[in-house]
Design a protein around this motif. Sequence first.
Motif, short mmCIF file in Angstrom:
data_model
loop_
_atom_site.label_atom_id
_atom_site.label_comp_id
_atom_site.label_asym_id
_atom_site.label_seq_id
_atom_site.Cartn_x
_atom_site.Cartn_y
_atom_site.Cartn_z
N GLN A 1 -5.56 4.61 9.77
CA GLN A 1 -4.76 4.97 8.41
C GLN A 1 -5.27 3.95 7.40
OE1 GLN A 1 -0.93 4.96 9.67
NE2 GLN A 1 -0.77 6.98 10.40
N ARG A 2 -5.47 2.73 7.86
CA ARG A 2 -5.75 1.63 6.88
C ARG A 2 -7.28 1.95 6.32
NH1 ARG A 2 -4.34 -2.54 9.76
NH2 ARG A 2 -6.45 -2.70 10.73
N ARG A 3 -7.94 2.30 7.39
CA ARG A 3 -9.51 2.73 6.78
C ARG A 3 -9.46 3.76 5.93
NH1 ARG A 3 -13.24 1.92 12.08
NH2 ARG A 3 -13.14 -0.32 12.24
N VAL A 4 -8.79 5.03 6.07
CA VAL A 4 -8.51 6.02 5.20
C VAL A 4 -8.06 5.68 3.96
CG1 VAL A 4 -7.41 8.24 4.52
CG2 VAL A 4 -8.37 7.97 6.78
N VAL A 5 -6.78 4.86 3.96
CA VAL A 5 -6.54 4.43 2.62
C VAL A 5 -7.29 3.43 1.83
CG1 VAL A 5 -4.42 2.82 1.72
CG2 VAL A 5 -3.99 4.66 3.40
N THR B 1 0.78 -1.12 -0.01
CA THR B 1 -0.17 -0.20 -0.06
C THR B 1 0.79 1.33 -0.03
OG1 THR B 1 -1.16 -1.31 1.66
CG2 THR B 1 -2.05 0.78 1.11
N GLU B 2 2.07 1.29 0.62
CA GLU B 2 2.80 2.46 0.71
C GLU B 2 3.24 2.79 -0.81
OE1 GLU B 2 4.87 -0.61 2.35
OE2 GLU B 2 2.83 -0.58 3.10
N PRO C 1 -3.64 10.71 -3.55
CA PRO C 1 -3.58 12.47 -3.73
C PRO C 1 -3.74 12.71 -2.03
CG PRO C 1 -4.94 11.61 -5.40
CD PRO C 1 -4.73 10.49 -4.62
N GLN C 2 -3.03 13.70 -1.80
CA GLN C 2 -2.90 14.19 -0.40
C GLN C 2 -4.24 14.92 -0.08
OE1 GLN C 2 -0.55 13.40 1.86
NE2 GLN C 2 -2.23 14.23 3.50
N LEU C 3 -4.84 15.39 -0.92
CA LEU C 3 -6.09 16.10 -0.63
C LEU C 3 -7.21 15.15 -0.35
CD1 LEU C 3 -7.80 19.05 -0.96
CD2 LEU C 3 -7.91 18.30 -3.34
N LEU C 4 -7.15 13.98 -1.19
CA LEU C 4 -8.31 12.91 -0.92
C LEU C 4 -7.94 12.46 0.45
CD1 LEU C 4 -10.42 11.04 -1.93
CD2 LEU C 4 -8.64 9.44 -2.94
N ILE C 5 -6.64 12.07 0.77
CA ILE C 5 -6.43 11.65 2.15
C ILE C 5 -7.11 12.73 3.30
CG2 ILE C 5 -4.45 10.98 3.84
CD1 ILE C 5 -3.22 9.88 1.08
N THR C 6 -6.65 13.71 3.13
CA THR C 6 -7.12 14.77 4.11
C THR C 6 -8.47 14.80 4.09
OG1 THR C 6 -5.02 16.31 3.49
CG2 THR C 6 -6.98 17.61 4.77
N LEU D 1 -10.72 12.54 3.43
CA LEU D 1 -11.29 11.32 4.26
C LEU D 1 -11.10 11.23 5.65
CD1 LEU D 1 -10.55 8.63 1.48
CD2 LEU D 1 -12.90 9.37 2.05
N SER D 2 -9.96 11.89 6.12
CA SER D 2 -9.32 11.89 7.45
C SER D 2 -10.26 12.77 8.10
CB SER D 2 -7.96 12.21 7.67
OG SER D 2 -7.02 11.52 6.99
N LEU D 3 -10.74 13.94 7.67
CA LEU D 3 -11.64 14.95 8.23
C LEU D 3 -13.27 14.21 8.41
CD1 LEU D 3 -10.52 18.36 6.70
CD2 LEU D 3 -10.17 17.38 8.99
N PHE D 4 -13.55 13.82 7.26
CA PHE D 4 -14.88 12.90 7.27
C PHE D 4 -14.83 12.08 8.09
CE2 PHE D 4 -17.88 10.04 5.17
CZ PHE D 4 -18.81 11.22 5.16
N LEU D 5 -13.95 10.92 8.25
CA LEU D 5 -14.00 9.95 9.14
C LEU D 5 -13.59 10.14 10.42
CD1 LEU D 5 -12.52 7.25 6.62
CD2 LEU D 5 -14.98 7.43 7.36
#
Length: 178
Positions: free
Chosen positions: A129-133, A99-100, A105-110, A112-116
Amino acid sequence: MQSHHADFYNKNYKIYKLRDKLVKHFKFIINFWQRYPTTSDLVHSHEIPTEQAVVMAFENATLAERTVKAAMVIRRAVLDGCNDSQQLPRPPADKDLRTEIIQLPQLLITVLSLFLYSKNRKPQSTRCQRRVVCAGQDICVNVTKGKWKMPKHILIGICVRHLTGKTKLNNILNRHGH
């Protein structure tokens, strides 16, 4: 263009060309306003005061319009990420499916992190982190209509086929987007 109309944004287009064309065509009947030196310009008629143009452009947008614009910006980030990434080799080796290696995209990770996990609780644990990815990989595959292959989707098919020996179960999972 990138933040407000991401579907029309072309990262290879030189910004100075557009401004020069606008100035050449409209001469003195338009004005430019820029919030910060690194942000894009707001173009408005010279008959409208700058303050009024800013309010009209940014504050009068409905929640639905702002949501659509935000979604289009994220979509554009995913499509750019797909175009900039290297495709997985066929057949993929086990080192290719880590996965690494895939850079979402960093925008998508940000987002999803805020959303979740809300803005006060960034995903600290590996489980978060695994759920966000995982959610990010699903979004990337769906936005690109399967063009951007993600390790999660390849590994699910391999594991299910190996554990059950049934291709019918793989077909059912594929129909559900996995």
